[in-house]
Structure formats: structure tokens, C-alpha cells
Scaffold this active site. Structure first.
Site, PDB file in Angstrom:
ATOM      1  N   GLU A  27       9.716  -2.464   5.293  1.00 55.54           N
ATOM      2  CA  GLU A  27      10.289  -1.650   4.191  1.00 55.54           C
ATOM      3  C   GLU A  27      10.918  -2.717   3.168  1.00 55.54           C
ATOM      4  OE1 GLU A  27       9.633   1.358   4.200  1.00 55.54           O
ATOM      5  OE2 GLU A  27       9.054   2.044   6.115  1.00 55.54           O
ATOM      6  N   GLN A  75      10.669  -3.054   0.280  1.00 54.39           N
ATOM      7  CA  GLN A  75      10.883  -2.309  -1.289  1.00 54.39           C
ATOM      8  C   GLN A  75      12.322  -1.782  -1.294  1.00 54.39           C
ATOM      9  OE1 GLN A  75       9.238  -0.663   0.950  1.00 54.39           O
ATOM     10  NE2 GLN A  75      10.107   1.122   1.576  1.00 54.39           N
ATOM     11  N   GLY A 128       0.939  -1.230   0.086  1.00 55.78           N
ATOM     12  CA  GLY A 128       0.059  -0.124  -0.055  1.00 55.78           C
ATOM     13  C   GLY A 128       0.865   1.249   0.088  1.00 55.78           C
TER      14      GLY A 128
END
Ligand SMILES: Nc1ncnc2c1ncn2[C@@H]1O[C@H](COP(=O)(O)OP(=O)(O)O)[C@@H](O)[C@H]1O
Ligand SMILES: Cc1cn([C@H]2C[C@H](O)[C@@H](COP(=O)(O)O)O2)c(=O)[nH]c1=O
Ligand SMILES: [Zn+2]
Length: 199
Positions: free
Chosen positions: A90, A92, A16
Site C-alpha cells: 500500500e 500509495q 495496478g
């Protein structure tokens, strides 16, 4: 939520925009695993020193002890042999290697819970999230509230002038926006808000 099977591993992805509650949901799932007397370790990328060097911290100041690592492969070094649950925040910020790491852990029977941004500030898929979502058993998409119009927000608006993809930050650098209010270029912040139940 789901009726989880026993004795096999799997991957859960919580994705998200910023401020959508990904870290809160990761913390909630990890705490429930701890109540279930599971052996758990939580990791985050070392680059994320936003609120704390070692702890995972939500924007609402919920906290969880974690191990900061430079690269996803380092995770193996920090795991006891009887590990049952691995949380990664985190996600990403790790390269594509994190997908292989999660797959190897799940193959070994570990429940892997990953939280990360699915889109960058321009609204582009934030690799390796698409790849991770493809191989995951469970994907949950969280939404924030648009800072401009109050609708559900799935994008992160950058409000400082940088064209780099990776810029660590929080309120002051980003705000959540819906697809109507989001613009791909960094832009001015919306007027600040105070949360009040009564005027
Ligand atoms: N515009 C907003 N919409 C939703 N939550 C917000 C907003 N601004 C601040 N928050 C706070 O952010 C919290 C979620 O924080 P967090 O779990 O760290 O999100 P994420 O990891 O997705 O960035 C919410 O519970 C709320 O307290
Ligand atoms: C959109 C976007 C965000 N980031 C950074 C900013 C924060 O440090 C994290 C996201 O944290 P959150 O827990 O989801 O709030 O990512 C970035 O580097 N690049 C971007 O495009
Ligand atoms: Zn909006």
C-alpha cells in the site's frame, strides 16, 4: 523472472488496480526471499487496518507478518543492520518521502519491493507511485478482471459515495473495471457474482 545481480540494491514496483494481485505478488516475492535465507522485513501504512492491524492480507486471504508504520521514515528504525530485503505494501498511502526512503535503502544494498495502486478511483496517477516507478529498476503492472465486462481491468471503480481521495476499503467499496466500464464518479456496484466451474 529477472536474473538479479548480487551485492547491489534495487527497487521493484508492483503496481495496478485493486484486486489485480499486487499483494499476492509481493507475498510471493517475499516468501521466495525467505526460502533463500534472506533477512526480510515487510511494512505497511498504519492507516490500512482493512483486514488486519499488523498483517499484510491479500483479497484472497494470503497473509504475511508486517510492521505497520505511520510514516515511511520510521522504516529505518525497524531494520536490523544486516537487512537484505524490504517489502512495502500500500505504498500509495505514504507521502513523497517514501521515494527517498526506498532510494536510500537501495543505495545501501537493500532489495526494496513496493506494491501500490498506480491510479486513484478517478483514474488519476496516485502520487507517489509515478515518482517511485521512475526511479525503480523493475516495474510490474498487474491487471484484474473487469467486474462489468470481464476484460482486463486497470482501474478501481469506487462504489460508495465519497469524493475523498483516500478511502480505505475492499469489495463493497470498490470493484475493478476496464477503461471502457470505469467512470470517474462513484457509482453503483455491478451485480454480485459467484465463481462456478459448472452450472
Ligand atoms: N475481479 C477480480 N479480478 C481479479 N481478481 C479478483 C477479482 N475479484 C477478486 N479477486 C481476488 O483478488 C485476488 C488478488 O488480491 P490482492 O493480491 O490482494 O490484489 P491487490 O493487492 O492488487 O488489490 C485474486 O487472486 C482474486 O482471488
Ligand atoms: C482506488 C482507491 C483506493 N483506495 C484505497 C482502498 C484500499 O484500502 C487501498 C487499495 O488496496 P488494494 O490492496 O490495492 O486492493 O486503497 C483509496 O484510498 N483511494 C482510491 O482512489
Ligand atoms: Zn469492462
Amino acid at each position: 523472472m529477472h536474473q538479479f545481480p548480487k551485492d547491489i540494491g534495487w527497487i521493484e514496483v508492483i503496481c495496478g488496480s485493486m484486486f489485480s494481485g499486487k499483494t499476492e505478488e509481493l507475498i510471493r516475492r517475499v516468501k521466495r526471499a525467505l526460502y533463500g535465507r534472506q533477512k526480510v522485513r515487510v511494512f505497511k501504512p498504519r492507516i490500512d487496518t482493512r483486514y488486519d492491524e499488523t498483517q499484510v492480507v491479500s483479497h484472497s486471504q494470503l497473509k504475511l507478518t508486517s510492521v505497520p508504520v505511520e510514516r515511511a521514515e520510521e522504516i529505518f528504525r525497524h531494520l536490523p543492520s544486516d537487512i537484505q530485503v524490504v517489502g512495502i505494501d500500500e505504498v500509495q498511502f505514504f507521502g513523497g518521502e517514501v521515494v527517498q526512503v526506498c532510494e536510500a535503502l537501495a543505495q545501501r544494498g537493500v532489495r526494496v519491493i513496493c506494491a501500490g495502486l498506480d491510479q486513484d478511483y478517478q483514474g488519476r496517477p496516485f502520487e507517489p507511485m509515478p515518482q517511485l516507478m521512475a526511479v525503480a529498476e523493475y516495474v510490474t503492472k498487474e491487471l484484474a478482471i473487469c467486474a462489468v465486462c470481464g476484460n482486463p481491468a486497470n482501474r478501481s471503480q469506487r462504489i460508495i459515495g465519497s469524493g475523498e481521495r483516500v478511502v480505505v476499503g475492499a469489495a463493497g467499496e470498490y470493484e475493478p473495471r476496464c477503461r471502457k466500464c470505469h467512470v470517474p464518479e462513484p457509482t453503483e456496484a455491478s451485480p454480485p457474482q459467484t465463481l462456478k466451474l459448472f452450472d
